[in-house]
Write a protein that holds these residues in place. Sequence first.
Motif, PDB file in Angstrom:
ATOM      1  N   LYS A  40     -11.458  -0.249   5.136  1.00  0.00           N
ATOM      2  CA  LYS A  40     -10.465   0.050   4.441  1.00  0.00           C
ATOM      3  C   LYS A  40      -9.991   1.479   4.942  1.00  0.00           C
ATOM      4  CE  LYS A  40      -8.483   1.390  -0.136  1.00  0.00           C
ATOM      5  NZ  LYS A  40      -7.119   1.427   0.331  1.00  0.00           N
ATOM      6  N   TYR A  54       5.910  -0.186  -5.946  1.00  0.00           N
ATOM      7  CA  TYR A  54       6.198   0.243  -4.449  1.00  0.00           C
ATOM      8  C   TYR A  54       7.681   0.776  -4.458  1.00  0.00           C
ATOM      9  CZ  TYR A  54       7.115   0.598   0.585  1.00  0.00           C
ATOM     10  OH  TYR A  54       7.621   1.109   1.633  1.00  0.00           O
ATOM     11  N   LEU A  97      -3.951  -3.086  -5.184  1.00  0.00           N
ATOM     12  CA  LEU A  97      -2.923  -2.379  -4.534  1.00  0.00           C
ATOM     13  C   LEU A  97      -1.570  -2.409  -5.318  1.00  0.00           C
ATOM     14  CD1 LEU A  97      -3.577  -4.184  -1.028  1.00  0.00           C
ATOM     15  CD2 LEU A  97      -4.253  -2.026  -1.776  1.00  0.00           C
ATOM     16  N   PRO A 147      -5.936  -2.181   5.301  1.00  0.00           N
ATOM     17  CA  PRO A 147      -5.542  -1.964   3.942  1.00  0.00           C
ATOM     18  C   PRO A 147      -6.983  -2.253   3.041  1.00  0.00           C
ATOM     19  CG  PRO A 147      -4.589  -3.693   4.767  1.00  0.00           C
ATOM     20  CD  PRO A 147      -4.966  -3.172   5.811  1.00  0.00           C
ATOM     21  N   THR A 191       0.866  -1.415  -0.163  1.00  0.00           N
ATOM     22  CA  THR A 191      -0.023   0.036  -0.046  1.00  0.00           C
ATOM     23  C   THR A 191       0.966   1.391  -0.015  1.00  0.00           C
ATOM     24  OG1 THR A 191      -0.019   0.362   2.455  1.00  0.00           O
ATOM     25  CG2 THR A 191      -1.699  -1.271   1.432  1.00  0.00           C
TER      26      THR A 191
END
Lengths: 376, 119
Positions: free
Chosen positions: B46, B114, B108, B65, B4
């Motif tokens: 969430k 990320y 995600l 999440p 996330t």
Amino acid sequence: MSDLKQTALHDLHVELGAKMVPFAGYDMPVQYPLGVLKEHLHTRAKAGLFDVGHMGQVILTPKSGDLADAALALESLVPVDVLGLGGNRQRYGFFTNDAGGIRDDLMIANRGDHLFLVVNAACKDADLAHMEAHLSDRCSVRMVEGRALLALQGPLAETALTRLLPGVADMRFMDVAILPYEGAEAWVSRSGYTGEDGFEISVPDDLAEGMTRALLAMDEVQPIGLGARDSLRLEGGLCLYGHDIDETTSPVEAALTWAIQKVRRTSGARAGGFPGAARILGELAEGAPRKRVGLRPEGRAPMRDHTRLFADQDSDSPIGEITSGGFGPTIKGPMSMGYVKAAHSALGTTIYAELRGKRLPATITKMPFTPANFKR
Amino acid sequence: MKYTEEHEWLQQDGETVTVGITKHAAEALGDLVFVELPEPGTKVAKDDEIVVIESVKAASDILAPLDGEITEVNQAIVENPTLVNEDPLGDAWFFKMKPDNMSALDELLDEAAYNALID
């Protein structure tokens, strides 16, 4: 970053992998790769080396040539017995304001023909202006430039430092000495800000890196950042200016009355005569409405500064506020200090801190949280 | 593994998902000294603030999440918060949850996205 000042050891901190943060206008190491918890524990077990070169070093020289004149002049700004301070001895004190609050706290040393002061980085310019405004008829006031300040703290500080400065072994807690080092002078005091035995050492900027590298090469010594400096001083029950003491807190509220010697109190030979004397002497006689206390939270959650304190689970109005708080690595739990109304300040009292909407119990506890380990 | 923007990692294992914080987050936070986890059985939405962590520096929240139910929490990190600094991707997982809708995982970040975020 460009407007931040740097100490003489800045490049070495970066080389050592320190995480640098702005502090009091300086770019300073908050932690090294060891990390805050291990740095803290290392200092209590062996010896930790701190760069405190951001702090102000000030020399007050009497124009008359008689140190007593400088001592009496400084006594007009601090509620401390400066005149009675022995040669090569140091004492804690604070500049007070007209309202009886604290402008800054400082160390005052008698070095024979002058006084040597160490003041907080964030206050040093204001302190200098304050002293120039009030003392310059009787003293020359000079901010020392070009000298770094190191602190070596911990039970093995003496073992380590004697290899460079053999003379420190003869010093007691709060002694000061000028010792030869590499053809120059090291100005040493046996004091610090951790609750441990240790030293603060002022050396010329161009010798600071060499001294630091020599100390760090010793097995006992690790570099320690501002993060661990804060948890060490809090476990030691020591105030941080701007958090635990400030322009609004009186020395009596701050439980610093031990630093106001009898001679400056009502009926003393030099009673009063410092800013805010009416409030401070009044509170010494009558008690202060609030008091700085130590707190041990019952759970594991740290209670940090600005957390509000209540007498019980339900009351609407707070009885005080936390001014410093965090986790104590040596006591292995949370600890705080803050101010509460005098009626709630007795040791052992359970009060409640409002944390994330919940009121959690904490016990008013004697400070220091860890026993002091000074060489008296 | 999924991520996330709040620096959590999620690892699917059958009907449940294990959640922790990334190495990047653990390093940025510094040594952890306090972790408060939700009760197993808690229904979460969430972005609910369901975990409180405190480092030597400051307190932070960890957000749920996904929508779902907490099924298990890792008491080891409550007992020893520095485990999170030592092994954030392994033993120091925070909680397991059963998402209402497992396909929400697909929205995600993947590892490349990320890594680009923290670069």
